[in-house]
Design a protein around this motif. Structure first.
Motif, mmCIF file in Angstrom:
data_model
loop_
_atom_site.group_PDB
_atom_site.id
_atom_site.type_symbol
_atom_site.label_atom_id
_atom_site.label_comp_id
_atom_site.label_asym_id
_atom_site.label_seq_id
_atom_site.Cartn_x
_atom_site.Cartn_y
_atom_site.Cartn_z
ATOM 1 N N PHE A 10 32.861 37.010 40.726
ATOM 2 C CA PHE A 10 33.752 38.043 40.731
ATOM 3 C C PHE A 10 35.218 37.640 40.339
ATOM 4 C CE2 PHE A 10 37.443 39.658 42.971
ATOM 5 C CZ PHE A 10 37.041 41.234 43.015
ATOM 6 N N ILE A 11 35.643 36.261 40.692
ATOM 7 C CA ILE A 11 36.785 35.937 39.877
ATOM 8 C C ILE A 11 36.825 35.841 38.487
ATOM 9 C CG2 ILE A 11 38.412 33.608 39.924
ATOM 10 C CD1 ILE A 11 37.452 33.201 42.799
ATOM 11 N N ASP A 12 35.872 35.184 37.924
ATOM 12 C CA ASP A 12 35.661 35.009 36.601
ATOM 13 C C ASP A 12 35.391 36.300 35.815
ATOM 14 O OD1 ASP A 12 35.986 32.481 36.776
ATOM 15 O OD2 ASP A 12 33.985 32.002 36.708
ATOM 16 N N ARG A 158 35.033 46.206 30.984
ATOM 17 C CA ARG A 158 35.430 45.198 29.997
ATOM 18 C C ARG A 158 35.361 43.727 31.101
ATOM 19 N NH1 ARG A 158 39.532 47.686 25.557
ATOM 20 N NH2 ARG A 158 37.702 48.610 24.361
ATOM 21 N N VAL A 159 34.342 43.147 30.813
ATOM 22 C CA VAL A 159 34.207 41.959 31.694
ATOM 23 C C VAL A 159 35.333 41.134 31.408
ATOM 24 C CG1 VAL A 159 32.781 39.894 32.208
ATOM 25 C CG2 VAL A 159 31.789 42.449 31.425
ATOM 26 N N GLY A 160 35.912 40.571 32.363
ATOM 27 C CA GLY A 160 36.920 39.541 32.336
ATOM 28 C C GLY A 160 38.156 40.105 32.104
ATOM 29 N N SER A 161 38.263 41.244 31.802
ATOM 30 C CA SER A 161 39.600 41.962 31.458
ATOM 31 C C SER A 161 40.802 41.813 32.372
ATOM 32 C CB SER A 161 39.630 43.422 30.996
ATOM 33 O OG SER A 161 38.818 44.200 32.199
ATOM 34 N N HIS A 162 40.342 41.506 33.658
ATOM 35 C CA HIS A 162 41.416 41.565 34.737
ATOM 36 C C HIS A 162 42.489 40.652 34.815
ATOM 37 C CE1 HIS A 162 38.525 38.959 35.782
ATOM 38 N NE2 HIS A 162 38.781 38.320 36.925
ATOM 39 N N LYS A 163 42.066 39.515 33.784
ATOM 40 C CA LYS A 163 42.974 38.367 33.845
ATOM 41 C C LYS A 163 44.009 38.669 32.735
ATOM 42 C CE LYS A 163 39.992 34.962 35.696
ATOM 43 N NZ LYS A 163 39.426 33.353 35.749
ATOM 44 N N ALA A 164 43.551 39.323 31.673
ATOM 45 C CA ALA A 164 44.330 39.709 30.482
ATOM 46 C C ALA A 164 45.534 40.846 31.019
ATOM 47 C CB ALA A 164 43.712 40.335 29.359
ATOM 48 N N VAL A 165 44.852 41.611 32.036
ATOM 49 C CA VAL A 165 45.994 42.484 32.637
ATOM 50 C C VAL A 165 46.959 41.758 33.769
ATOM 51 C CG1 VAL A 165 46.336 44.675 34.243
ATOM 52 C CG2 VAL A 165 44.226 44.638 32.366
ATOM 53 N N ALA A 166 46.524 40.701 34.435
ATOM 54 C CA ALA A 166 47.501 39.898 34.876
ATOM 55 C C ALA A 166 48.663 39.471 34.282
ATOM 56 C CB ALA A 166 46.799 38.993 35.786
ATOM 57 N N ARG A 167 48.237 38.938 32.930
ATOM 58 C CA ARG A 167 49.086 38.248 31.933
ATOM 59 C C ARG A 167 50.041 39.326 31.436
ATOM 60 N NH1 ARG A 167 44.588 34.678 31.245
ATOM 61 N NH2 ARG A 167 43.752 36.123 29.756
ATOM 62 N N LEU A 168 49.774 40.597 31.253
ATOM 63 C CA LEU A 168 50.464 41.370 30.821
ATOM 64 C C LEU A 168 51.490 42.220 31.934
ATOM 65 C CD1 LEU A 168 47.856 44.126 28.948
ATOM 66 C CD2 LEU A 168 49.752 42.702 27.905
ATOM 67 N N SER A 241 51.576 33.665 45.282
ATOM 68 C CA SER A 241 52.793 32.437 45.286
ATOM 69 C C SER A 241 52.794 32.151 46.699
ATOM 70 C CB SER A 241 54.180 32.872 44.753
ATOM 71 O OG SER A 241 54.693 33.592 45.411
ATOM 72 N N GLY A 242 53.317 30.809 47.023
ATOM 73 C CA GLY A 242 53.636 30.318 48.097
ATOM 74 C C GLY A 242 52.359 29.416 48.616
ATOM 75 N N PRO A 243 52.207 29.160 49.954
ATOM 76 C CA PRO A 243 51.063 28.206 50.432
ATOM 77 C C PRO A 243 49.888 29.157 50.797
ATOM 78 C CG PRO A 243 52.670 28.939 52.296
ATOM 79 C CD PRO A 243 53.160 29.280 51.192
ATOM 80 N N GLY A 244 48.708 28.587 50.508
ATOM 81 C CA GLY A 244 47.500 29.285 50.556
ATOM 82 C C GLY A 244 46.859 29.414 51.856
ATOM 83 N N ILE A 253 44.249 36.370 39.978
ATOM 84 C CA ILE A 253 45.528 36.683 39.119
ATOM 85 C C ILE A 253 46.121 35.227 39.103
ATOM 86 C CG2 ILE A 253 47.481 37.466 39.796
ATOM 87 C CD1 ILE A 253 46.329 39.844 41.478
ATOM 88 N N ARG A 254 46.278 34.523 40.077
ATOM 89 C CA ARG A 254 47.121 33.294 40.072
ATOM 90 C C ARG A 254 46.254 32.400 38.670
ATOM 91 N NH1 ARG A 254 49.634 30.707 43.960
ATOM 92 N NH2 ARG A 254 48.212 28.700 43.606
#
Length: 258
Positions: A10-12, A158-168, A241-244, A253-254
């Motif tokens: 899911f993360i990837d 679109r597989v993996g696109s969530h990370k590109a969106v986070a960067r945008l 951000s901050g402590p986990g 997202i991170r």
């Protein structure tokens, strides 16, 4: 519970397919209620609207039960965090795609908006916004209420696109971007990403990262396709951000913006 491999996937990839997430019998009940409200009959193609019909949230018991199975609750816990999501009290909105080759407004690549900005119009959903904290949305969920094969208008992902969106979104801060601007940007930014289709059986659910780029498509089959795509709302704001510790949603997202 989802295992570590499934959570990592899911993360990837930005989504996970949960087979038999709710009983087929519930899907049948819900579908009958939607047919009633469409004033159409599954046995009379002349009564079917084209190319798509839309229905809002349903408060009826079978819809609420479909979103509240132990299997789904365990998956929400695994992806969002125990106590960090709000139970669904309804289920919608429904998108019903009828056979035909006409396109619809939802067939363009996009990310679902999740909160109104100061200038957003209540009746113009494309003026709503998305920010890097995914304000107002923990998951995008695709509930299959009919068997959905490759020809039956499965939602494209679109597989993996969530990370590109986070960067945008990251440079845009708390204000984020409205749905129109974000759709224009992701069309180019994710054009080379592989595509998967949300196929499956009635009762299956796709749990998707809120930033996953997706699109509809015409129904080239012979049977109407019934899909609900409600959000899962967070019970508390997401943290990047901050402590986990961080949830799978937050970790994705991170990993994109660090």
């Amino acid at each position: 519970m989802l295992d570590d491999v499934e959570v990592a996937s899911f993360i990837d990839n930005g989504y996970i397919h949960i087979a038999e997430a709710f009983p087929r019998a519930l899907a049948d009940e819900c579908r009958a209620l939607v047919w009633r409200d469409l004033d159409a009959s599954p046995d009379d193609p002349d009564s079917w609207p084209t190319p798509a019909a839309f229905r809002p949230d349903y408060l009826d018991e079978p819809f609420v039960s479909a979103a509240a199975t132990p299997r789904l609750h365990a998956a929400y816990d695994a992806l969002v965090g125990s106590g960090r999501w709000a139970p669904r009290r309804s289920l919608g909105s429904f998108v019903i795609r009828f056979p035909g080759r006409e396109t619809a407004t939802l067939d363009g690549w996009h990310v679902d908006a999740s909160f109104p900005g100061p200038e957003s119009a209540p009746t113009d959903y494309l003026s709503w916004r998305v920010n890097v904290h995914s304000q107002g949305r923990a998951l995008l969920m695709l509930f299959l209420f009919s068997d959905t094969g490759e020809s039956d208008a499965p939602t494209r992902l679109r597989v993996g696109s969530h990370k590109a969106v986070a960067r945008l979104l990251e440079p845009e801060g708390d204000a984020g971007l409205d749905a129109r601007e974000l759709a224009a940007r992701v069309e180019t930014a994710t054009a080379d990403f592989p595509t998967a289709c949300a196929t499956g059986k009635a009762g299956d659910v796709y749990l998707c990262h809120p930033f996953l780029v997706h699109a509809g498509q015409p129904n080239r089959g012979v049977h109407p396709r019934f899909l609900a795509q409600p959000p899962l709302h967070p019970a508390q704001p997401l943290r990047i951000s901050g402590p986990g510790p961080f949830s799978a949603i937050e970790t994705a997202i991170r990993s994109a913006i660090e």
